[in-house]
Design an enzyme around this catalytic site. Structure first.
Site, PDB file in Angstrom:
ATOM      1  N   MET A   1       0.807  -1.215   0.000  1.00  0.00           N
ATOM      2  CA  MET A   1       0.000   0.000   0.000  1.00  0.00           C
ATOM      3  C   MET A   1       0.847   1.275   0.000  1.00  0.00           C
ATOM      4  O   MET A   1       0.583   2.217   0.745  1.00  0.00           O
ATOM      5  CB  MET A   1      -0.962  -0.019   1.201  1.00  0.00           C
ATOM      6  CG  MET A   1      -1.853  -1.246   1.224  1.00  0.00           C
ATOM      7  SD  MET A   1      -2.712  -1.567  -0.338  1.00  0.00           S
ATOM      8  CE  MET A   1      -4.229  -0.721  -0.016  1.00  0.00           C
TER       9      MET A   1
ATOM     10  N   HIS B   1      -4.770  -4.900  -8.375  1.00  0.00           N
ATOM     11  CA  HIS B   1      -5.667  -3.857  -7.852  1.00  0.00           C
ATOM     12  C   HIS B   1      -7.114  -4.351  -7.899  1.00  0.00           C
ATOM     13  O   HIS B   1      -7.551  -4.889  -8.926  1.00  0.00           O
ATOM     14  CB  HIS B   1      -5.522  -2.563  -8.656  1.00  0.00           C
ATOM     15  CG  HIS B   1      -6.310  -1.448  -8.072  1.00  0.00           C
ATOM     16  ND1 HIS B   1      -5.919  -0.765  -6.941  1.00  0.00           N
ATOM     17  CD2 HIS B   1      -7.512  -0.927  -8.433  1.00  0.00           C
ATOM     18  CE1 HIS B   1      -6.832   0.138  -6.640  1.00  0.00           C
ATOM     19  NE2 HIS B   1      -7.807   0.063  -7.524  1.00  0.00           N
TER      20      HIS B   1
HETATM   21  C1  GAR Z   1      -5.868  -7.087  -2.332  1.00  0.00           C
HETATM   22  O1  GAR Z   1      -7.278  -7.014  -2.452  1.00  0.00           O
HETATM   23  C2  GAR Z   1      -5.204  -6.176  -3.332  1.00  0.00           C
HETATM   24  O2  GAR Z   1      -5.887  -6.087  -4.555  1.00  0.00           O
HETATM   25  C3  GAR Z   1      -5.251  -4.862  -2.607  1.00  0.00           C
HETATM   26  O3  GAR Z   1      -4.895  -5.195  -1.288  1.00  0.00           O
HETATM   27  C4  GAR Z   1      -5.428  -6.494  -1.004  1.00  0.00           C
HETATM   28  C5  GAR Z   1      -4.353  -7.327  -0.323  1.00  0.00           C
HETATM   29  O4  GAR Z   1      -4.912  -8.498   0.200  1.00  0.00           O
HETATM   30  N1  GAR Z   1      -4.348  -3.919  -3.180  1.00  0.00           N
HETATM   31  C6  GAR Z   1      -4.629  -2.627  -3.357  1.00  0.00           C
HETATM   32  O5  GAR Z   1      -5.677  -2.128  -3.001  1.00  0.00           O
HETATM   33  C7  GAR Z   1      -3.541  -1.821  -4.043  1.00  0.00           C
HETATM   34  N2  GAR Z   1      -4.029  -0.559  -4.485  1.00  0.00           N
HETATM   35  P1  GAR Z   1      -3.977  -9.664   0.757  1.00  0.00           P
HETATM   36  O6  GAR Z   1      -2.976  -9.013   1.719  1.00  0.00           O
HETATM   37  O7  GAR Z   1      -4.886 -10.605   1.463  1.00  0.00           O
HETATM   38  O8  GAR Z   1      -3.281 -10.297  -0.424  1.00  0.00           O
END
Ligand code: GAR
EC number: 2.1.2.2
Length: 211
Positions: free
Chosen positions: A95, A114
């Site tokens: 992030m 994303h």
């Molecule tokens: C995921 O949904 C990914 O798409 C999002 O963070 C989450 C991580 O989940 N990323 C963003 O929003 C980037 N802009 P995880 O830690 O369980 O893999």
């Protein structure tokens, strides 16, 4: 062999799916073999770190707050990427905006996951933004990283229908389910085929596998 670093800040469910995909042989193409060689995180206590430790994957955990500026933080990461001879970076829930030094070193070698159909709902809380906006279709995007926020050339997208009975939780769960399938598939394809980026368009040259 292509050595991959995954960057994550959260629970690491997508990181775990990438580990599982590697274990299942999905990253063993006819020529290129992908190996997850490093987890990079800006949140040393996040779930992704525990998953890396359980799988004996080396972890580079740096708190940005302990560096005088972003450039020094990213130099520390670059040093580890160099030591581990990393070829590809996969941002899976990382992030933070990537700065110019890492971008330059991994130009066209860094992809991001994303949870929306970009260019709609970029930035934080993309699923919540789409839910609030009342769209009927949202989805998941995997794209190359450039200097913008979720703006790089798009590699793959998959739509997810928003159902009338959806809550934010049920929509989130379905989007995560799609991410867990799509990200490993995209990683397998970029390892297997030559990637050509022309402006905003990305092509996978299936007739010219990389070595
Ligand atoms: C995921 O949904 C990914 O798409 C999002 O963070 C989450 C991580 O989940 N990323 C963003 O929003 C980037 N802009 P995880 O830690 O369980 O893999």
């Amino acid at each position: 062999m292509q050595r991959i670093a995954v960057f994550a800040s959260g629970t690491g469910s997508n990181f775990q799916c990438l580990l599982d995909a590697e274990a299942s042989g999905m990253f063993r193409g006819s020529k290129a073999y992908g190996k997850i060689a490093l987890l990079v995180t800006d949140k040393p206590a996040c779930g992704a770190v525990a998953k890396a430790q359980a799988a004996s994957i080396p972890v580079a955990a740096f708190s940005p707050q302990s560096f005088p500026a972003k450039a020094e933080y990213e130099q520390a990461i670059l040093q580890v990427l160099k030591e581990k001879q990393i070829d590809w970076i996969v941002l899976a829930g990382y992030m933070r905006l990537i700065g110019s030094d890492i971008l330059q070193a991994y130009s066209q070698r860094m992809i991001n996951l994303h949870p929306s159909l970009l260019p709609a709902f970029s930035g934080k809380d993309a699923i919540g933004q789409a839910f609030q906006a009342g769209v009927k279709v949202t989805g998941v995007t995997v794209h190359f990283v450039d200097e913008g926020m979720d703006t790089g050339p798009i590699l793959a997208q998959q739509p997810v229908t928003v159902l009338q009975e959806d809550t934010l939780e049920s929509l989130t769960a379905r989007i995560h389910g799609v991410e867990h399938e799509l990200l490993p598939k995209v990683v397998a394809s970029i390892l297997q085929y030559r990637v050509v980026i022309e402006g905003r368009k990305v092509y996978l040259r299936k007739d010219e596998s990389i070595g």
